[in-house]
Design a protein around this motif. Structure first.
Motif, PDB file in Angstrom:
ATOM      1  N   SER A 187      -8.068 -12.367  -0.833  1.00  0.00           N
ATOM      2  CA  SER A 187      -8.469 -11.838   0.477  1.00  0.00           C
ATOM      3  C   SER A 187      -7.958 -10.422   0.714  1.00  0.00           C
ATOM      4  N   ASP A 188      -7.318  -9.825  -0.297  1.00  0.00           N
ATOM      5  CA  ASP A 188      -6.708  -8.501  -0.134  1.00  0.00           C
ATOM      6  C   ASP A 188      -7.601  -7.402  -0.700  1.00  0.00           C
ATOM      7  N   THR A 189      -7.588  -6.264  -0.016  1.00  0.00           N
ATOM      8  CA  THR A 189      -8.268  -5.066  -0.503  1.00  0.00           C
ATOM      9  C   THR A 189      -7.236  -4.147  -1.143  1.00  0.00           C
ATOM     10  N   ASP A 224     -11.456   1.305  -5.609  1.00  0.00           N
ATOM     11  CA  ASP A 224     -10.903   0.206  -4.836  1.00  0.00           C
ATOM     12  C   ASP A 224     -11.437  -1.107  -5.378  1.00  0.00           C
ATOM     13  N   ALA A 225     -10.757  -2.190  -4.989  1.00  0.00           N
ATOM     14  CA  ALA A 225     -11.110  -3.513  -5.479  1.00  0.00           C
ATOM     15  C   ALA A 225     -10.604  -4.543  -4.487  1.00  0.00           C
ATOM     16  N   THR A 226     -11.003  -5.792  -4.695  1.00  0.00           N
ATOM     17  CA  THR A 226     -10.444  -6.896  -3.926  1.00  0.00           C
ATOM     18  C   THR A 226      -9.784  -7.866  -4.891  1.00  0.00           C
ATOM     19  N   GLU A 227      -8.726  -8.532  -4.396  1.00  0.00           N
ATOM     20  CA  GLU A 227      -8.076  -9.603  -5.150  1.00  0.00           C
ATOM     21  C   GLU A 227      -7.752 -10.687  -4.131  1.00  0.00           C
ATOM     22  N   HIS A 260       0.886  -1.170   0.000  1.00  0.00           N
ATOM     23  CA  HIS A 260       0.000   0.000   0.000  1.00  0.00           C
ATOM     24  C   HIS A 260       0.921   1.216   0.000  1.00  0.00           C
ATOM     25  N   THR A 293      -6.717  -0.488  -2.395  1.00  0.00           N
ATOM     26  CA  THR A 293      -7.178   0.889  -2.428  1.00  0.00           C
ATOM     27  C   THR A 293      -6.258   1.698  -3.341  1.00  0.00           C
ATOM     28  N   GLU A 339     -18.539  -4.126  -8.571  1.00  0.00           N
ATOM     29  CA  GLU A 339     -18.728  -5.579  -8.520  1.00  0.00           C
ATOM     30  C   GLU A 339     -18.316  -6.302  -9.805  1.00  0.00           C
ATOM     31  N   GLY A 365     -14.847  -2.431  -6.362  1.00  0.00           N
ATOM     32  CA  GLY A 365     -15.542  -2.047  -5.135  1.00  0.00           C
ATOM     33  C   GLY A 365     -16.839  -1.319  -5.425  1.00  0.00           C
TER      34      GLY A 365
END
Length: 222
Positions: free
Chosen positions: A179-181, A174-177, A14, A183, A155, A201
């Motif tokens: 289990s990680d977020t 933002d997004a998820t990959e 990050h 930003t 989504e 996100g």
């Protein structure tokens, strides 16, 4: 110096949480993401120019690729506002600076040394609809790598198992990959052969992504 130099491992940083460190040039600070080599290095960094700061004139022996993240980057060839993607191949030169200050994401010594194609593109201006809320713009493609700008609706899912690995920088949203977020400012590197699934996100996401290049990573031969 080696930093995140094992390209068989997944890395997530990050970048906005990484302290700035002064570069050899006054007014120019950086956040190092990965690096192989000594004074001359294959390097990926976030670089911040203070207002009215300049870097000394230099030639890109191994090439330079960058994205302007905020502000306006400047050199004798023109002004480059936020959202500009630039490739300065081996043998090009310039004197960079920023009258009002700027921040860039930059990659050094990561070109095919025979590449001589210099260009700039505005990211997000020529998006192709891939369906499912995913849009893409190909910024560059050669035998070693593909570079794209991806926009995800909320989504929406971007899923690949890229041969040669992947490297992603979150530009907006933002997004998820897994289990990680991810930003804004998140930098993710996924090794060769590992599947990735990026889900937008609530406000969607926009990111830069390079694939195929990790097997070619090595210190400069100088």
């Amino acid at each position: 110096m080696e930093l995140n130099a094992d390209f068989t491992k997944r890395v997530l940083l990050h970048t906005q949480d990484i302290p700035w460190k002064a570069s050899p040039m006054p007014g120019v600070d950086r956040r190092m993401l990965d690096r192989i080599g000594d004074e001359v290095a294959r390097a990926t960094s976030i670089v911040r120019y203070a207002p009215q700061s300049k870097f000394s004139a230099h030639t890109h022996t191994g090439g330079e690729e960058f994205i302007v993240l905020d502000g306006v980057f400047q050199d004798e060839h023109g002004d480059y506002p936020a959202g500009t993607y630039v490739r300065n191949p081996p043998t090009t030169s310039h004197t960079p600076g920023a009258e009002e200050g700027c921040t860039i994401f930059v990659k050094l010594w990561q070109f095919d040394l025979d590449d001589r194609t210099q260009f700039r593109k505005e990211m997000g201006t020529e998006l192709a609809d891939l369906g499912g809320g995913v849009s893409a713009q190909v910024l560059h493609e050669d035998a070693q790598e593909t570079v794209r700008f991806i926009a995800l609706a909320p989504e929406a899912v971007f899923a690949e198992t890229p041969e040669g690995g992947a490297e992603l920088l979150m530009i907006e949203g933002d997004a998820t990959e897994g289990s990680d977020t991810l930003t804004k400012g998140a930098w993710l590197r996924i090794p060769d052969g590992q599947a990735m699934q990026v889900t937008g996100g609530k406000d969607g996401a926009k990111f830069w992504i390079k694939t195929g290049h990790l097997p070619f990573a090595k210190a400069p031969a100088v």
